[in-house]
Design an enzyme around this catalytic site. Structure first.
Site, mmCIF file in Angstrom:
data_model
loop_
_atom_site.group_PDB
_atom_site.id
_atom_site.type_symbol
_atom_site.label_atom_id
_atom_site.label_comp_id
_atom_site.label_asym_id
_atom_site.label_seq_id
_atom_site.Cartn_x
_atom_site.Cartn_y
_atom_site.Cartn_z
ATOM 1 N N ARG A 87 1.034 -1.216 0.047
ATOM 2 C CA ARG A 87 0.108 0.084 -0.008
ATOM 3 C C ARG A 87 1.029 1.073 -0.041
ATOM 4 O O ARG A 87 1.894 1.449 0.540
ATOM 5 C CB ARG A 87 -1.275 0.381 1.400
ATOM 6 C CG ARG A 87 -1.285 1.241 1.997
ATOM 7 C CD ARG A 87 -2.188 1.311 2.643
ATOM 8 N NE ARG A 87 -2.441 2.136 3.417
ATOM 9 C CZ ARG A 87 -3.357 3.744 2.818
ATOM 10 N NH1 ARG A 87 -3.062 3.571 1.471
ATOM 11 N NH2 ARG A 87 -3.214 5.130 3.624
ATOM 12 N N VAL A 88 0.759 2.204 -0.872
ATOM 13 C CA VAL A 88 1.185 3.467 -0.810
ATOM 14 C C VAL A 88 0.621 4.710 -0.764
ATOM 15 O O VAL A 88 -0.672 4.766 -1.454
ATOM 16 C CB VAL A 88 2.064 4.130 -2.479
ATOM 17 C CG1 VAL A 88 3.603 2.890 -2.377
ATOM 18 C CG2 VAL A 88 1.589 3.384 -3.661
ATOM 19 N N THR A 90 -1.093 8.549 2.076
ATOM 20 C CA THR A 90 -0.853 8.834 3.141
ATOM 21 C C THR A 90 -1.126 8.653 4.390
ATOM 22 O O THR A 90 -1.792 7.923 4.752
ATOM 23 C CB THR A 90 -1.465 10.467 2.622
ATOM 24 O OG1 THR A 90 -2.999 10.494 2.188
ATOM 25 C CG2 THR A 90 -1.070 10.933 1.451
ATOM 26 N N GLU A 177 -3.692 6.551 9.837
ATOM 27 C CA GLU A 177 -4.389 6.238 8.165
ATOM 28 C C GLU A 177 -5.368 5.197 8.153
ATOM 29 O O GLU A 177 -5.667 5.289 9.168
ATOM 30 C CB GLU A 177 -3.310 5.632 7.585
ATOM 31 C CG GLU A 177 -2.546 4.686 7.791
ATOM 32 C CD GLU A 177 -2.951 2.836 6.992
ATOM 33 O OE1 GLU A 177 -3.486 2.850 6.434
ATOM 34 O OE2 GLU A 177 -3.618 2.292 8.556
ATOM 35 N N GLU A 179 -6.066 2.202 6.398
ATOM 36 C CA GLU A 179 -6.089 0.178 5.401
ATOM 37 C C GLU A 179 -5.266 -0.483 6.374
ATOM 38 O O GLU A 179 -5.469 -1.218 5.781
ATOM 39 C CB GLU A 179 -5.920 1.148 4.126
ATOM 40 C CG GLU A 179 -7.072 1.461 3.257
ATOM 41 C CD GLU A 179 -7.086 3.061 3.305
ATOM 42 O OE1 GLU A 179 -5.304 3.634 3.601
ATOM 43 O OE2 GLU A 179 -7.451 4.021 3.383
ATOM 44 N N ASP A 202 -0.268 15.642 7.120
ATOM 45 C CA ASP A 202 -0.175 16.210 7.573
ATOM 46 C C ASP A 202 -0.088 15.787 9.005
ATOM 47 O O ASP A 202 0.054 14.843 9.079
ATOM 48 C CB ASP A 202 -2.214 16.611 8.059
ATOM 49 C CG ASP A 202 -2.748 15.328 8.106
ATOM 50 O OD1 ASP A 202 -2.726 14.691 6.712
ATOM 51 O OD2 ASP A 202 -3.354 15.280 8.432
HETATM 52 N N1 HPA Z 1 -6.392 10.534 9.622
HETATM 53 C C1 HPA Z 1 -6.437 9.381 8.517
HETATM 54 N N2 HPA Z 1 -6.016 9.149 7.870
HETATM 55 C C2 HPA Z 1 -5.347 9.973 7.275
HETATM 56 C C3 HPA Z 1 -5.393 11.357 7.913
HETATM 57 C C4 HPA Z 1 -6.070 11.373 8.816
HETATM 58 O O1 HPA Z 1 -5.816 12.676 10.091
HETATM 59 N N3 HPA Z 1 -4.128 11.768 7.189
HETATM 60 C C5 HPA Z 1 -4.252 11.341 6.187
HETATM 61 N N4 HPA Z 1 -4.660 9.935 6.064
#
Ligand code: HPA
Length: 232
Positions: A87-88, A90, A177, A179, A202
Site C-alpha cells: 500500500r502506498v 498518506t 491512516e 487501510e 498532515d
Molecule cells: N486520518 C486518517 N487518515 C489520514 C489522515 C488522518 O488524519 N491524514 C492522512 N490520512
C-alpha cells in the site's frame, strides 16, 4: 473476472502497488511503468500492469478505508494469485518527531476497527508487515536519503472522529491512516507478503499540512521506494 475486478486470468502481475486513489494508479502507470495496459475500470477503480526495470508489476486503486481495501486485496490474492502487495498512501502524524513529507513504514498497525475481530473474536492478533518487504523498503528509503520512520501506525475507521486519536501517539504510534491493518490481516490469512508505506500529509500534533504540489513530490519518492522494494 472476479466480483469487483474485470481483469482476465494472467493480466495482473504477482506484485502490486496499491494507492487509495485510482487516479494515482493511473499516474504511476503513466509515469513509472513501461507498456502499461489497463486491466480494470469497474467502479472506476483503475488498475494497470506494465514493467518497471524489466519486472512485471501491477498497480491498482483500493478506495479509502478497510472495507474497501479488503475487497480488492482479497480478490487480488485469492482470484489472481498476487503474492506481494504494497500500500502506498498518506497518513497524519501523531508524534512530534514525525514531520510532514517524512516516510512511515508501518511495521505494525493498531486499529479502531472490528474488521479482524469479526473473523477472530477470541484474540487480538497483532497486525504486522512482512519483514522481508519492510527490511528492503527501509534500506531503499535510507539509500535515497528520505527521512523514514519505522513503527506502529493506527488504522482508523473514521477520518472524522470524536475520539482522542493523539492519545495513541503517546504509545509511540507514528501516524494515523485507514487501510494498513486490514491489508496486513489479509496477508496473514492468505500467507502472502504485505507492507504499508505512507508519506505524512498532515500533522495532528502541529496542524501542519502539505500543499498538493508537495504531496506530488513526496508521492514520487514513495513510489520509488515501493517499486524498488517489489523488484529486489
Ligand atoms: N486520518 C486518517 N487518515 C489520514 C489522515 C488522518 O488524519 N491524514 C492522512 N490520512
Amino acid at each position: 473476472m472476479s466480483v469487483h475486478i474485470e481483469a482476465k486470468e494472467g493480466q495482473i502481475a504477482d506484485k502490486i502497488l496499491l494507492p487509495g486513489d485510482p487516479l494515482r494508479a493511473k499516474f504511476i502507470a503513466e509515469n513509472f511503468l513501461e507498456d502499461a495496459q489497463q486491466f480494470n475500470n469497474v467502479r472506476g477503480m483503475l488498475g494497470y500492469t506494465g514493467t518497471y526495470k524489466g519486472h512485471r508489476i501491477s498497480v491498482m486503486g483500493t478506495g479509502m478505508g478497510m472495507p474497501s481495501i479488503s475487497i480488492y486485496a482479497h480478490e487480488l490474492i485469492t482470484e489472481y494469485g498476487v503474492k506481494k502487495l504494497i500500500r502506498v498512501g498518506t497518513a497524519g502524524a501523531l508524534n512530534e518527531d514525525v514531520h510532514v513529507r517524512d516516510l512511515v513504514l508501518a511495521q505494525g498497525a493498531a486499529t479502531t476497527s472490528r474488521i479482524i475481530k469479526n473473523d477472530w473474536p477470541q484474540f487480538d492478533l497483532p497486525q504486522i508487515a512482512d519483514f522481508d518487504l519492510l527490511d528492503k523498503a527501509y534500506h531503499i528509503a535510507k539509500n535515497l536519503n528520505i527521512p523514514t520512520h519505522v513503527g506502529n501506525v493506527l488504522s482508523a475507521d473514521l477520518f472524522y472522529s470524536d475520539i482522542d486519536t493523539l492519545a495513541i501517539g503517546k504509545l509511540g504510534v507514528k501516524a494515523v491512516e485507514m487501510e494498513a491493518a486490514a491489508l496486513y490481516y489479509l496477508g496473514a490469512k492468505h500467507n502472502v507478503q504485505t507492507l504499508g508505506i505512507m508519506t505524512i500529509s498532515d500533522s495532528l500534533v502541529t496542524g501542519e499540512s502539505t500543499s498538493s504540489e508537495e504531496r506530488q513530490t513526496t508521492f514520487t519518492d514513495m513510489m520509488r521506494v515501493g517499486l524498488e522494494t517489489l523488484i529486489v
